[in-house]
Design a protein around this motif. Structure first.
Motif, mmCIF file in Angstrom:
data_model
loop_
_atom_site.group_PDB
_atom_site.id
_atom_site.type_symbol
_atom_site.label_atom_id
_atom_site.label_comp_id
_atom_site.label_asym_id
_atom_site.label_seq_id
_atom_site.Cartn_x
_atom_site.Cartn_y
_atom_site.Cartn_z
ATOM 1 N N LEU A 47 -40.282 -22.896 6.989
ATOM 2 C CA LEU A 47 -39.136 -23.678 7.437
ATOM 3 C C LEU A 47 -39.047 -23.501 8.942
ATOM 4 N N HIS A 50 -36.648 -27.936 12.901
ATOM 5 C CA HIS A 50 -36.043 -29.199 12.491
ATOM 6 C C HIS A 50 -36.380 -29.600 11.068
ATOM 7 N N TYR A 52 -39.221 -28.617 7.373
ATOM 8 C CA TYR A 52 -40.288 -27.789 6.825
ATOM 9 C C TYR A 52 -41.575 -28.087 7.578
ATOM 10 N N TRP A 95 -42.954 -32.584 9.060
ATOM 11 C CA TRP A 95 -41.740 -33.155 8.463
ATOM 12 C C TRP A 95 -41.793 -33.369 6.956
ATOM 13 N N ASN B 13 -30.233 -25.358 7.697
ATOM 14 C CA ASN B 13 -31.170 -26.454 7.432
ATOM 15 C C ASN B 13 -30.947 -26.912 5.992
ATOM 16 N N SER B 14 -30.999 -28.214 5.785
ATOM 17 C CA SER B 14 -30.762 -28.707 4.423
ATOM 18 C C SER B 14 -31.924 -28.315 3.524
ATOM 19 N N LEU B 15 -31.626 -28.089 2.283
ATOM 20 C CA LEU B 15 -32.644 -27.541 1.372
ATOM 21 C C LEU B 15 -33.813 -28.501 1.164
ATOM 22 N N ILE B 16 -33.536 -29.755 0.919
ATOM 23 C CA ILE B 16 -34.613 -30.681 0.558
ATOM 24 C C ILE B 16 -35.322 -31.225 1.804
ATOM 25 N N GLU B 17 -34.551 -31.710 2.771
ATOM 26 C CA GLU B 17 -35.156 -32.330 3.954
ATOM 27 C C GLU B 17 -35.572 -31.295 4.986
ATOM 28 N N GLY B 18 -34.891 -30.177 5.010
ATOM 29 C CA GLY B 18 -35.181 -29.156 6.016
ATOM 30 C C GLY B 18 -34.543 -29.424 7.360
ATOM 31 N N ASP B 19 -33.819 -30.545 7.490
ATOM 32 C CA ASP B 19 -33.301 -30.888 8.820
ATOM 33 C C ASP B 19 -32.023 -30.115 9.147
ATOM 34 N N VAL B 20 -31.667 -30.155 10.417
ATOM 35 C CA VAL B 20 -30.535 -29.376 10.910
ATOM 36 C C VAL B 20 -29.224 -30.014 10.457
ATOM 37 N N GLN B 56 -26.417 -22.125 -1.801
ATOM 38 C CA GLN B 56 -27.873 -22.027 -1.717
ATOM 39 C C GLN B 56 -28.616 -23.250 -2.219
ATOM 40 N N VAL B 59 -28.364 -25.746 1.164
ATOM 41 C CA VAL B 59 -28.882 -25.416 2.493
ATOM 42 C C VAL B 59 -29.640 -24.093 2.498
ATOM 43 N N VAL B 60 -30.357 -23.875 3.605
ATOM 44 C CA VAL B 60 -31.129 -22.658 3.826
ATOM 45 C C VAL B 60 -30.724 -22.073 5.183
ATOM 46 N N GLY B 87 -33.509 -32.810 18.362
ATOM 47 C CA GLY B 87 -34.831 -33.076 17.810
ATOM 48 C C GLY B 87 -35.872 -32.804 18.871
ATOM 49 N N GLY B 94 -36.736 -37.351 15.583
ATOM 50 C CA GLY B 94 -35.889 -36.363 14.939
ATOM 51 C C GLY B 94 -34.488 -36.948 14.897
#
Ligand code: HEM
Ligand code: SF4
Lengths: 555, 99
Positions: A47, A50, A52, A95, B13-20, B56, B59-60, B87, B94
């Motif tokens: 991770l 921004h 994974y 991404w 960071n969101s769990l599925i997308e990983g984005d901020v 959990q 988010v991570v 981004g 981003g």
């Protein structure tokens, strides 16, 4: 080139199936992040800042066209249309969605690729010379040995939880293009009394405590390679420090215990375990691997078109002068495709570019592609006569930058634009230096020069072994860049020397320019490279140029 | 020099997308820093972080990030949070692409 056998296929399929179930369990809540994290890392999934990031191994940097096409497909379908080639002969996707990663791993497996041991405290992707089996200076193709090491190290039960990550590089040429001396183990093929074997170097590494490796044995015969490696890694596994992450690499083990002690332990362990290895079976297996890597048939070809193009086309000539390397076969050449267009992100290739390169490899280069640790792609076997057509096609796709080995052929780690560990950005610094030397039309005059940039002390961008190294730091909440000079990643590897205080973000490009201009003033003539001039003159005149204007500004 | 007030926001960071993402006032996760809930009180921030950490399956890696609340809204106190907000610098794909 190596093709997965039934065992490999079943092994990868099982691993992927397991990971898919683990992702499902993370999402339905039955695994916490704490439980899931080591599992995802075992499959190359990080991770980052921004998103994974998935790190895919490209074993010893060798790809076939189908694999490269698949990497492009993955970039299109599950990422943002590009991939990043790294100094460790990996490709990173910046991404991917967590839920797509199992599908990506399956797509990789279809073409014999995976992300196993691209993270974690295990033996990582074995890296090698990108010119393997093509270089004119080569003793022997190192890749069958690299593949042997990969098979030995993948899922090796004893070496999944080493004190720290472990990196092995191997070269078959005396001209080291694999930076063997900056690896936990470096293997350099040598010949003694007509027999092929390896000079074994241990304890090199960059990061927070950079060190050049030391020769632990000057000749290990091929038959002893695996038991000898097993003895080294086993000794490190016992002796290496686990109390402090920063002191856990084998370079510290060698430094703290002394080379002699480590050597004695390794030799004793080697004598103990060697009988457990079936040398006959290994030899047989190695013979099979060598067949898979058999040298391609390179029939004699005319080279008239090449010489004509050189004469009449200056753009072609400039590209040929920088991006070609001598091939062992007459009438052929090794082509490096620069992934460093001036102003581009070093090491990035778009899906369309990857697909085009795969097609060009099929048309002109027997379907083979290599990834260099300098973040470029290579077509290892191209007939001289095909070069003008190849160049045209590359040019149309923005892939014909004539800068390999020059100032804009910069290695840059992802830095704070992607990396969660970063203390500053690397990519925009590389972009600006490249644009600047291009605008000044300086780089062809400057000649061979390696600039390398890392965004933190982990040194993924190899700044310690850059002729000019740049390290991005955080100084009281602002980006600051420290310069090292005189580093060298070749067979004569040297760690560069820090020049002094760092430079602010908007001062780093002018600072680099001052070093370059000092070199142009100081060199004996055009034949003296930057590194040679630095070695002759020492750091002082460069430091004077670097800090002179700073003093004026302050005055 | 500035009247900006130091504040903290909960980020992850969101769990599925990983984005901020940032914790918004209504308790949802938002991808716009300006919608984040700004805590002036340290204890409140700490409580919000602890609760966020329990989420959990959304988010991570939750943590408190330092911001300044000025006339134009929330501004990161450190450049790392600025990059997380914007981004990557090399491509506008981003958070930049979201306008
Ligand atoms: C973006 C995710 C990355 C993370 C989290 C990461 C992490 C690290 C860390 C923690 C170290 C220091 C290891 C030690 O000394 O014990 C390191 C070193 C290194 N990494 Fe990375 N890295 C990343 C990306 C990369 C990339 C993109 C490259 C290639 C461009 C790379 C190549 C290397 C190399 C060559 C070293 C240094 C040499 C050595 O191991 O002695 N890494 N990395
Ligand atoms: S050197 Fe630092 S910033 Fe660059 S990729 Fe490695 S860990 Fe990240």
């Amino acid at each position: 080139m190596y093709q997965y056998d039934e065992f490999d296929r079943a092994f990868i399929a099982e691993r992927n199936r397991q990971f898919r179930a683990q992702v499902d369990r993370r999402i339905d809540g039955s695994l916490t992040e704490e439980e899931f994290r080591p599992l995802r890392l075992m499959n190359g999934l990080y991770l980052q800042l921004h998103a994974y990031m998935l790190r895919v191994a490209i074993p010893y940097g060798t790809l076939n066209s189908a694999q490269l096409r698949q990497l492009a497909m993955i970039a299109t379908r599950w990422d943002k249309g590009y991939g990043h080639f790294t100094t460790r002969q990996n490709i990173q996707y910046n991404w991917p969605r967590l839920t797509d990663v199992p599908d990506i791993l399956d797509a990789l497996a279809e073409v014999g690729l995976h992300a196993i041991q691209t993270s974690g405290n295990t033996i990582r992707n074995v890296t090698s010379d990108q010119f393997a089996a093509a270089a004119a200076d080569e003793i022997e193709d190192p890749r069958p040995y690299a593949e042997l090491i990969r098979q030995w190290s993948t899922d090796h039960p004893e070496f999944q939880f080493l004190p720290r990550k472990f990196k092995i590089a191997i070269t078959g040429s005396p001209n080291d293009r694999a930076v063997t001396k900056a690896h936990d183990i470096g293997l350099r093929m040598v010949r003694q009394n007509g027999e092929t074997g390896f000079e074994v170097i241990v304890g090199g590494g960059l990061g927070r405590t950079p060190m050049i490796g030391k020769v632990i044995r000057d000749f290990v015969p091929v038959a002893d390679l695996l038991p000898y490696l097993e003895a080294i890694v086993g000794t490190y596994n016992l002796l290496g420090r686990r109390d402090n992450k920063y002191k856990a690499r084998i370079k510290i083990t060698v430094h703290e215990n002394g080379l002699e002690k480590v050597r004695d332990l390794v030799e004793a362990q080697f004598r103990k375990i060697a009988p457990q290895f079936d040398a006959g079976a290994t030899a047989q297996h190695l013979a099979q691997l060598k067949q898979q890597f058999a040298a391609p048939d390179l029939p004699p070809r005319d080279d008239q078109r090449y010489h004509d193009a050189r004469r009449i086309d200056g753009v072609f000539r400039a590209w040929a002068d920088t991006n070609l390397h001598p091939h062992r076969a007459a009438g052929y050449s090794i082509v490096t495709i620069s992934l460093k267009p001036h102003g581009g992100t070093p090491g990035d290739a778009t899906d369309a570019q990857m697909t085009l390169i795969a097609d060009l490899a099929d048309r002109y280069a027997l379907g083979e592609i290599r990834v260099s640790h300098e973040q470029n792609l290579v077509l290892p076997h191209v007939a001289l006569d095909d070069l003008p057509a190849l160049h045209q096609a590359l040019r149309a796709a923005g892939l014909a930058t004539a800068n390999v080995g020059l100032a804009s052929d910069i290695i840059a780690c992802p830095g704070m634009d992607y990396c969660a560990l970063a203390t500053a950005r690397s990519i925009p610094v590389a972009q600006e230096i490249a644009q600047h030397v291009d605008a000044l039309k300086l780089e062809h005059d400057i000649g061979p020069l390696k600039i390398k940039i890392s965004g933190c002390i982990n040194a993924c961008g190899h700044h310690h072994v850059g002729h000019i190294g740049i390290l991005g730091l955080d100084r009281a909440g602002v980006e600051n860049y420290q310069i090292t000079l005189g580093g060298d990643g070749s067979e004569d590897a040297v760690i560069g020397t820090r020049t002094g205080p760092g430079f602010a973000y908007d001062q780093i490009v002018p600072a680099v320019e001052r070093i370059l201009r000092a070199y142009l003033d100081l060199r004996r003539d055009r034949s003296e490279t930057f590194l040679q001039a630095y070695r002759r003159l020492g750091a002082d005149p460069f430091k004077a140029a670097l800090y002179h204007t700073e003093q004026e500004d302050a005055a | 020099m500035t009247q900006a007030t130091p504040v903290k926001v909960v980020t992850a960071n969101s769990l599925i997308e990983g984005d901020v993402v940032w914790l918004a006032k209504d308790g949802s996760w938002t991808d716009s820093l300006q919608s984040a809930n700004a805590f002036t009180d340290k204890a409140d921030a700490q409580t919000a972080l602890e609760q966020a950490n329990l989420r959990q399956n959304e988010v991570v890696g939750c943590y408190l990030a330092d911001m300044r609340l000025g006339p134009t809204g929330l501004e990161p106190a450190h450049f790392r949070e600025d990059f997380r907000r914007r981004g990557p610098s090399n491509y506008a794909h981003g958070k930049q692409s979201q306008g």
